[in-house]
Write a protein that holds these residues in place. Structure first.
Motif, short mmCIF file in Angstrom:
data_model
loop_
_atom_site.label_atom_id
_atom_site.label_comp_id
_atom_site.label_asym_id
_atom_site.label_seq_id
_atom_site.Cartn_x
_atom_site.Cartn_y
_atom_site.Cartn_z
N PHE A 280 0.75 -1.10 0.05
CA PHE A 280 -0.14 -0.04 0.00
C PHE A 280 0.96 1.23 0.10
O PHE A 280 2.14 1.27 0.42
N ASP A 281 0.56 2.23 -0.35
CA ASP A 281 1.13 3.57 -0.31
C ASP A 281 1.60 3.92 1.08
O ASP A 281 2.48 4.43 1.26
N MET A 282 0.49 3.53 2.02
CA MET A 282 0.68 3.93 3.47
C MET A 282 -0.05 2.67 3.90
O MET A 282 -1.15 2.21 3.76
N PHE A 283 0.45 2.15 5.29
CA PHE A 283 -0.29 1.30 6.18
C PHE A 283 -0.01 1.91 7.71
O PHE A 283 1.19 2.02 7.98
N CYS A 284 -1.17 2.25 8.28
CA CYS A 284 -1.42 2.88 9.28
C CYS A 284 -1.45 1.81 10.52
O CYS A 284 -2.35 0.76 10.31
N VAL A 285 -0.74 1.86 11.58
CA VAL A 285 -0.67 0.77 12.70
C VAL A 285 -0.80 1.56 13.92
O VAL A 285 -0.49 2.52 14.05
N TRP A 286 -1.14 0.91 14.98
CA TRP A 286 -1.60 1.28 16.20
C TRP A 286 -0.50 1.89 16.97
O TRP A 286 -0.53 2.88 17.62
N GLY A 287 0.46 1.04 17.02
CA GLY A 287 1.78 1.44 17.55
C GLY A 287 3.23 0.80 16.95
O GLY A 287 3.17 -0.04 16.11
N GLU A 288 4.24 1.34 17.44
CA GLU A 288 5.28 1.05 16.69
C GLU A 288 5.89 -0.50 16.94
O GLU A 288 6.53 -1.07 15.82
N GLU A 289 5.37 -1.21 17.92
CA GLU A 289 5.70 -2.75 18.12
C GLU A 289 4.99 -3.46 16.85
O GLU A 289 5.50 -4.58 16.39
N PHE A 290 3.81 -2.98 16.39
CA PHE A 290 3.11 -3.59 15.26
C PHE A 290 4.07 -3.28 13.96
O PHE A 290 4.36 -4.45 13.18
N ALA A 291 4.61 -2.21 13.92
CA ALA A 291 5.61 -2.07 12.43
C ALA A 291 6.68 -2.80 12.69
O ALA A 291 7.40 -3.15 11.77
N ARG A 292 7.34 -2.85 13.75
CA ARG A 292 8.47 -3.68 14.19
C ARG A 292 8.34 -5.10 13.74
O ARG A 292 9.26 -5.86 12.92
N MET A 293 7.27 -5.81 14.23
CA MET A 293 7.22 -7.20 13.83
C MET A 293 6.80 -7.45 12.16
O MET A 293 6.91 -8.46 11.86
N LEU A 294 6.06 -6.46 11.50
CA LEU A 294 5.50 -6.46 10.07
C LEU A 294 6.89 -6.10 9.12
O LEU A 294 6.78 -6.66 8.18
N ARG A 295 7.86 -5.28 9.61
CA ARG A 295 8.62 -4.74 8.76
C ARG A 295 9.57 -5.95 7.91
O ARG A 295 9.81 -6.09 6.93
N PRO A 296 10.15 -6.90 8.65
CA PRO A 296 10.90 -8.10 8.30
C PRO A 296 10.12 -8.55 6.80
O PRO A 296 10.95 -9.05 5.84
N LEU A 297 8.84 -8.88 6.76
CA LEU A 297 8.36 -9.69 5.74
C LEU A 297 7.72 -8.43 4.86
O LEU A 297 6.76 -8.89 4.11
N ASN A 298 7.78 -7.07 5.12
CA ASN A 298 7.05 -6.18 4.22
C ASN A 298 8.21 -5.18 4.03
O ASN A 298 8.12 -3.91 4.30
N ARG A 299 9.33 -5.33 3.20
CA ARG A 299 10.44 -4.61 3.10
C ARG A 299 9.74 -3.52 2.36
O ARG A 299 10.47 -2.29 2.35
N ARG A 300 9.13 -3.52 1.43
CA ARG A 300 8.51 -2.42 0.58
C ARG A 300 7.37 -1.39 1.03
O ARG A 300 6.71 -0.63 0.21
N GLN A 301 7.03 -1.90 2.29
CA GLN A 301 5.82 -1.24 2.92
C GLN A 301 6.01 -0.14 3.75
O GLN A 301 6.71 -0.35 4.90
N PRO A 302 5.65 1.18 3.39
CA PRO A 302 5.92 2.21 4.46
C PRO A 302 4.86 2.20 5.50
O PRO A 302 3.63 1.85 5.26
N PHE A 303 5.08 2.26 6.87
CA PHE A 303 4.18 2.34 7.85
C PHE A 303 3.99 3.79 8.53
O PHE A 303 5.23 4.46 8.42
N ALA A 304 2.97 3.94 9.10
CA ALA A 304 2.73 5.29 9.69
C ALA A 304 2.10 4.76 10.88
O ALA A 304 1.31 4.24 11.25
#
Length: 498
Positions: A280-304
């Motif tokens: 997605f052009d942006m993916f909104c998460v509740w907190g940084e912990e969720f972005a931390r867990m998702l990033r390794p398997l979503n290298r091309r996904q920007p998180f907010a």
């Protein structure tokens, strides 16, 4: 508590192994499909690899025949080569070849390599001809472009509604044509665009190679592209992002130059194919912990990191005298044994009988309401309060509780936002719930109901108070903002993207 899984019929030690093997086999299958021809998974410029992966995961995670075949393979049995002889479906066999090590790459033979090169040259010519025929797909924007929000169910509509209201726009709700609740939206004057869920016209472009097996997804893509061209939106918004239609809409939006935004709606302790390789052009998460867990398997996904607009984190519990035990039910999954389900119903009954002075708040899963037999198994205790989502918001259930119990529900994390201590009854065979809340000192994790009963007694005897004191130190890792601030953060991103 450091307890090892008990082998008593409640824990299924093979469930997590099957789920993990399925996820990785689907990834391997999609990767193999990419090598069957030039741009083998591309249709009208869009890559359908992630669509196929999500479709396969949700189609096969509860496939009893595939699960049986996998268990037989793991036990050392040599299974027949033909799927009908196992027996499993053709679709399941595509993936089982990778789960069992039976897949053979055709490029390892000279004939296979020659066919590979020949097909790529043919497909390259076909793609060039098709590209020359393609009209410019860019959306012509109106002066004030709307937001298109995908609502696959009433639950997702209610989740997105406060966000749409905060943007100040009059959104267009993109909804399936088989949802009766949509008639109420139309009657209220909401803007609605229905998309067909039944058989439709043939796909607009020739289907080449493996995509021939996914013609329904291609037709959905065609419809979404035409709808976006007609509606001329500024942005498209989806809740959760792990449904095939979420991915199809995002690829359709990309093809016509419209940004897409995904918004976290829940959490899966296993990051399955629906939460991998997001774009997605942006993916909104509740907190940084969720972005931390998702990033390794979503290298091309920007998180907010925006916060959750549904669960407002508290500095302290709203009602310190709340003494309820909330139990969140989950069933109808191969990851949950029949013994585990019966055990959870008995656990509800045990809690009600053991603590008659406490509310036992029982919340059914929206996809798995209790039937008459299950209600009878729980019993008619006066202190049991059934809390269906349509009658009681989750936040109210949690605010009346000091302990929340579930197998692997998102509410185990949401409970922390309201200073409720989670009790995780891990019956899937997974080593730990992820994130590891017990290691953070704010939850207890057990593997059967004997352990759960001991844990509840210890918690109510004083352990809950000690854990609640630790929650403020970790809560912002999961919930970065209060409700209004989260709504502002998400709305600002939506308006900025458009």
């Amino acid at each position: 508590m450091g307890n090892k899984p008990a082998r008593n019929g409640v824990v299924d030690p093979k469930a997590y192994r099957f789920q993990s093997a399925l996820i990785e086999a689907i990834e391997a299958h999609v990767s193999a499909l990419r090598h069957t021809g030039f741009r083998a998974l591309r249709y009208r410029g869009a890559d359908f690899g992630r669509v196929i992966a999500i479709e396969l995961y949700f189609r096969l995670i509860n496939d009893a025949d595939l699960r049986n075949a996998f268990d037989r393979h793991v036990a050392g049995e040599t299974l027949p080569d033909h799927p009908d002889a196992i027996p499993i479906s053709t679709v399941a066999n595509w993936v089982f070849q990778h789960m069992s090590g039976r897949y053979r790459n055709p490029l390892t033979t000279l004939d296979g390599w020659k066919a590979f090169v020949r097909e790529r040259l043919q497909d390259l010519r076909a793609c060039r001809r098709a590209r020359n025929r393609q009209p410019n797909g860019r959306v012509r924007r109106e002066k004030k472009s709307p937001v298109v929000a995908l609502a696959l169910s009433r639950r997702f509509y209610l989740y997105l509604l406060p966000i749409m209201q905060r943007t100040g726009s009059d959104p267009i709700w993109l909804v399936p044509d088989n949802q009766p609740w949509v008639d109420d939206l139309v009657a209220q004057g909401s803007r609605v665009e229905r998309f067909p869920t039944g058989p439709g016209v043939e796909a607009q472009s020739p289907i080449i190679g493996p995509l021939a097996n996914w013609d329904a997804s291609l037709r959905r893509y065609d419809h979404f592209v035409e709808a976006l061209r007609e509606l001329s939106p500024a942005t498209v918004v989806v809740a959760e992002g792990n449904n095939p239609d979420d991915e199809i809409l995002a690829r359709a939006a990309q093809s016509v130059g419209v940004p897409s935004i995904g918004i976290q709606q829940g959490w899966s302790p296993v990051i399955h194919n629906g939460f991998r390789r997001m774009q997605f052009d942006m993916f909104c998460v509740w907190g940084e912990e969720f972005a931390r867990m998702l990033r390794p398997l979503n290298r091309r996904q920007p998180f907010a990191v925006t916060g959750s607009h549904m669960i407002a984190p508290l500095e302290r519990k709203t009602d310190p005298t709340a003494r309820g035990i909330s139990i969140f039910l989950q069933k109808d999954s191969l990851l949950i044994t029949k013994s585990a389900w019966i055990g959870m119903l008995d656990f509800v009954r045990w809690c009600a009988a053991t603590w008659p002075d406490r509310e036992i708040l029982v919340r059914e899963h929206p996809a798995g309401p209790l039937n008459a037999e299950e209600l009878a198994a729980i019993g008619s205790f006066e202190n049991i309060v059934f809390c269906p989502a349509r009658d009681m918001p989750l936040q109210e259930v949690l605010d009346r509780s000091e302990l929340a119990v579930a197998f692997f529900s998102t509410t185990l994390i949401e409970a922390l936002g309201r200073h409720v201590v989670p009790l995780i009854v891990n019956i899937t065979g997974a080593p730990r719930y992820s994130p590891d809340l017990e290691a953070m000192g704010v939850a207890v994790e057990v593997h059967d109901f004997d352990q759960a009963k001991v844990a509840v007694k210890n918690l109510l005897d004083g352990d809950i108070s000690r854990m609640q004191h630790r929650i403020p130190a970790i809560i912002n890792r999961f919930f970065a903002a209060k409700r209004d601030a989260a709504l502002d953060n998400i709305a600002r991103l939506i308006k900025k993207s458009g």
